[in-house]
Design an enzyme around this catalytic site. Structure first.
Site, short mmCIF file in Angstrom:
data_model
loop_
_atom_site.label_atom_id
_atom_site.label_comp_id
_atom_site.label_asym_id
_atom_site.label_seq_id
_atom_site.Cartn_x
_atom_site.Cartn_y
_atom_site.Cartn_z
N THR A 1 -0.90 -68.67 8.51
CA THR A 1 -0.60 -67.59 7.46
C THR A 1 -0.72 -66.06 7.77
O THR A 1 -0.28 -65.14 7.09
CB THR A 1 -1.36 -67.83 6.17
OG1 THR A 1 -2.84 -67.67 6.24
CG2 THR A 1 -0.98 -69.21 5.73
N TYR B 1 -19.12 -64.52 18.17
CA TYR B 1 -17.75 -64.79 18.53
C TYR B 1 -17.78 -65.47 19.94
O TYR B 1 -16.93 -66.22 20.13
CB TYR B 1 -16.95 -63.71 18.45
CG TYR B 1 -15.35 -63.82 18.63
CD1 TYR B 1 -14.58 -64.49 17.95
CD2 TYR B 1 -15.06 -63.40 19.84
CE1 TYR B 1 -13.27 -64.28 18.32
CE2 TYR B 1 -13.78 -63.41 20.36
CZ TYR B 1 -12.73 -64.00 19.72
OH TYR B 1 -11.45 -64.41 19.91
N GLY C 1 -0.79 -66.92 14.40
CA GLY C 1 -0.47 -68.15 13.82
C GLY C 1 1.10 -67.97 13.04
O GLY C 1 1.68 -68.82 13.08
N SER D 1 -10.30 -67.33 23.82
CA SER D 1 -10.46 -65.92 23.86
C SER D 1 -11.14 -65.68 25.41
O SER D 1 -11.84 -66.39 26.02
CB SER D 1 -11.43 -65.28 22.98
OG SER D 1 -11.67 -63.97 23.27
#
Length: 272
Positions: free
Chosen positions: A14, A165, A18, A142
């Site tokens: 959304t 992360y 993506g 990543s």
């Protein structure tokens, strides 16, 4: 498999990469199952893509909650009897500050969303991927990767958003390598990629306040692993953009892979 016959599930569809990937793939026909956390945003996306040549389905789930991850797998199984491609794209960036957050299950939030959710979802959807063979799993990882302290995987000590992360992405890549070893490449391949550097997405703006690459770079890299004949049968690899690359050395360490695999199974309650 022709484009019109394929069924692709994209998580985190959304916004950001993506959404742009969904918009681009929708022009090629076939079926897209688009995941998001917010039903209203999913409705907006479905409306936006209504005139496309692809059949569009949407599924809602909060991937920080493993119960909802399991429900997502069940919902997808109700929509289709096979998957051609699973794109594990949904994720959280480093955040705007260094406030440690936990998931509904009590796990460090970035580990939960960026690694444990795609781990559990991939295992849960293996029957559909086998039915859609030759199929592909694409981990949107990543270039930011950092070894985990496996004695403190939820970072109760020394927390920083950047480290959380980077650790979650290394976990995703390392266990992806291990899962690829268990999957016959002629049935299902699994590859991970660094799609681009600091694209104009909400997580990048929140965490860094500036961008480097544009979304088209990330879309091109993702589509390469989704549909290029050049990677047919290629599995257990890491890509930067459209080129094969080297992940962090620790991601290839067999002991690290095994410990991460065992931890991931224990935390998610899933196994092969």
């Amino acid at each position: 498999m022709t484009h019109r016959d394929r069924t692709i599930l994209i998580t985190g569809a959304t916004s950001g990469l993506g959404r742009e990937l969904a918009r681009t793939l929708s022009t090629a026909g076939g079926r897209l199952i688009l995941h998001g956390r917010d039903p209203e945003k999913l409705d907006s996306l479905r409306t936006e893509l209504a005139a496309s040549s692809a059949v569009i389905d949407t599924v809602a789930a909060d991937l920080s909650d493993l119960a909802q991850v399991r429900s997502l797998a069940a919902d997808v199984a109700e929509l289709t009897d096979h998957l051609s491609v699973l794109v594990n794209n949904a994720g959280l960036g480093k955040g705007s500050d260094d406030t440690r957050q936990v998931s509904p299950d009590g796990f460090e939030l970035r580990l939960a969303v960026n690694h444990l959710a795609p781990f559990a979802l991939s295992l849960g959807l293996l029957p559909l991927l086998e039915a859609g063979a030759p199929s592909r799993i694409v981990h949107v990882a990543s270039g930011a990767q950092q070894p985990l302290d496996l004695d403190d995987p939820h970072m109760e000590y020394g927390y920083s958003g950047s480290r959380a992360y980077a650790q979650s992405k290394l976990a995703m890549v390392a266990t992806g390598f291990m899962l690829a070893e268990h999957l016959p490449a002629e049935v299902t391949t699994l590859n991970s990629l660094h799609p681009a550097t600091l694209m104009p997405t909400r997580m990048v703006q929140e965490g860094y306040g500036y961008t480097v690459d544009d979304l088209s770079s990330g879309v091109a890299a993702s589509r390469h692993l989704i549909e290029s004949d050049a990677v047919a049968g290629v599995s257990g690899q890491y890509f930067s953009g459209t080129e094969r690359a080297e992940a962090h050395p620790e991601a290839y360490n067999p002991e690290t892979q095994q410990r991460l695999w065992q931890l991931s199974q224990e935390l998610t309650g899933t196994s092969l």
